[in-house]
Design an enzyme around this catalytic site. Structure first.
Site, short mmCIF file in Angstrom:
data_model
loop_
_atom_site.label_atom_id
_atom_site.label_comp_id
_atom_site.label_asym_id
_atom_site.label_seq_id
_atom_site.Cartn_x
_atom_site.Cartn_y
_atom_site.Cartn_z
CG ASN A 119 -8.70 13.84 -11.24
OD1 ASN A 119 -8.60 15.01 -11.94
ND2 ASN A 119 -9.28 13.40 -10.83
CB SER A 158 -1.85 4.63 -16.71
OG SER A 158 -2.01 6.40 -17.36
CB THR A 159 -2.25 0.06 -15.11
OG1 THR A 159 -1.50 -0.18 -13.48
CG2 THR A 159 -1.24 0.49 -15.06
N GLY A 160 -6.12 1.31 -13.40
CA GLY A 160 -6.43 1.04 -13.06
C GLY A 160 -7.53 1.52 -13.58
CG ASP A 189 -1.81 1.21 1.56
OD1 ASP A 189 -1.75 2.06 0.62
OD2 ASP A 189 -2.85 1.22 2.32
CB ILE A 190 1.61 4.44 -2.75
CG1 ILE A 190 2.65 5.12 -2.84
CG2 ILE A 190 0.57 4.32 -2.29
CD1 ILE A 190 2.89 5.28 -4.38
N GLY A 211 -9.02 5.04 -6.87
CA GLY A 211 -7.94 3.97 -6.31
C GLY A 211 -6.75 4.88 -5.97
CB VAL A 212 -2.90 5.07 -5.63
CG1 VAL A 212 -2.91 6.09 -7.06
CG2 VAL A 212 -2.77 5.10 -4.75
CG ASP A 213 -6.62 10.65 -6.35
OD1 ASP A 213 -6.38 11.58 -5.41
OD2 ASP A 213 -7.51 11.58 -8.08
N1 AR6 Z 1 -1.18 1.76 -2.84
C1 AR6 Z 1 -0.57 1.49 -4.24
N2 AR6 Z 1 -1.85 1.00 -5.04
C2 AR6 Z 1 -2.50 1.14 -5.61
C3 AR6 Z 1 -3.26 2.02 -3.99
C4 AR6 Z 1 -2.55 1.56 -2.76
N3 AR6 Z 1 -3.12 2.53 -2.12
N4 AR6 Z 1 -5.10 1.29 -4.61
C5 AR6 Z 1 -4.93 1.39 -5.76
N5 AR6 Z 1 -3.81 0.66 -6.19
P1 AR6 Z 1 -5.56 4.06 -9.84
P2 AR6 Z 1 -5.25 5.01 -12.57
C6 AR6 Z 1 -3.23 0.85 -7.78
O1 AR6 Z 1 -7.33 3.59 -10.49
O2 AR6 Z 1 -5.56 4.29 -13.77
C7 AR6 Z 1 -8.52 7.76 -9.68
O3 AR6 Z 1 -9.62 7.98 -9.61
C8 AR6 Z 1 -4.68 -0.15 -8.52
O4 AR6 Z 1 -4.53 -1.83 -8.09
O5 AR6 Z 1 -5.83 4.36 -8.90
O6 AR6 Z 1 -4.18 5.46 -13.29
C9 AR6 Z 1 -7.92 9.44 -10.70
O7 AR6 Z 1 -8.42 10.17 -9.61
C10 AR6 Z 1 -3.67 0.05 -10.05
O8 AR6 Z 1 -2.99 -0.97 -9.64
O9 AR6 Z 1 -5.13 5.04 -11.45
C11 AR6 Z 1 -7.57 9.08 -11.71
O10 AR6 Z 1 -9.01 9.62 -12.21
C12 AR6 Z 1 -3.15 1.24 -9.92
O11 AR6 Z 1 -2.77 2.01 -8.49
C13 AR6 Z 1 -7.63 7.75 -11.81
O12 AR6 Z 1 -8.28 7.00 -10.60
C14 AR6 Z 1 -3.20 2.46 -11.04
O13 AR6 Z 1 -5.15 3.04 -10.34
C15 AR6 Z 1 -6.28 7.22 -12.81
O14 AR6 Z 1 -6.90 6.09 -13.35
#
Ligand code: AR6
Length: 178
Positions: free
Chosen positions: A30, A123-125, A16-17, A38-40
């Protein structure tokens, strides 16, 4: 799992980051810098409202670029927010924009004298980038950066879940062979 580049460490861990003790962590944001999922969402929950207050003042970040705020209540002092490309078919400039996220985040860190940084898999979520391709770009770009600028001593990728970790482990294995 890690490799050494010059005198710097490039490592991958599953986790978990928001719990990392690097000086900076990177957020997958975004363009509007509005709290998403997600991570945000996880970073903003763990770091508290100061992060979003600063992000709101900055207001906007184009895809492929990066901005920096406080780390708020996180162990990390800073959050670097970068905006990854939304994946369509890979022929709309997505690889270049994804590479730019890593380069610009590292350049911003370096300009602030930050020596350790943790990245998620940008970008991979929600944005749908195939993780094997994204892993090759991410690790390749960071390696190239550390070869050129040794002042960042630790770059850690924190992968959420086994599937992402395995994709990055395969890509790191390929890099180590080069
Ligand atoms: N620690 C590390 N990685 C994580 C965590 C965590 N706590 N939680 C999720 N991930 P995403 P994107 C991973 O969707 O694709 C948001 O709504 C997750 O499994 O967070 O760049 C923003 O506001 C995946 O592998 O980011 C934007 O609108 C990775 O983080 C949009 O999502 C990225 O997934 C950005 O989409």
């Amino acid at each position: 799992m890690h490799i050494i580049i010059n005198h710097s460490i490039l490592e991958i861990v599953e986790g978990d980051i928001t719990r990392q003790d690097t000086e900076a962590i990177v957020n997958a944001a975004n363009e509007q810098l509005r709290v998403g999922g997600g991570v945000d969402g996880a970073i903003n929950r763990a770091g508290g409202p100061r992060i979003q207050e600063e992000a709101r003042r900055i207001g906007y970040c184009p895809t492929g670029q990066a901005v920096i705020t406080t780390g708020g209540d996180l162990k990390a002092s800073f959050v670097i927010h970068t905006v990854g490309p939304i994946y369509k078919d890979g022929r709309q400039g997505e690889p270049e924009l994804l590479a730019s996220c890593y380069r610009e985040s590292l350049a911003l860190a370096r300009a602030r004298g930050i020596r350790s940084i943790a990245f998620p898999s940008i970008s991979t979520g929600v944005y749908g980038y195939p993780v094997a391709d994204a892993a090759r770009i991410a690790l390749g770009k960071v390696k190239a950066y550390l070869q050129q600028y040794p002042d960042i001593r630790l770059v850690r990728f924190v992968l959420f879940g086994q599937e992402a970790f395995e994709a990055y482990a395969a890509a790191l294995g390929e890099l180590a062979q080069e």
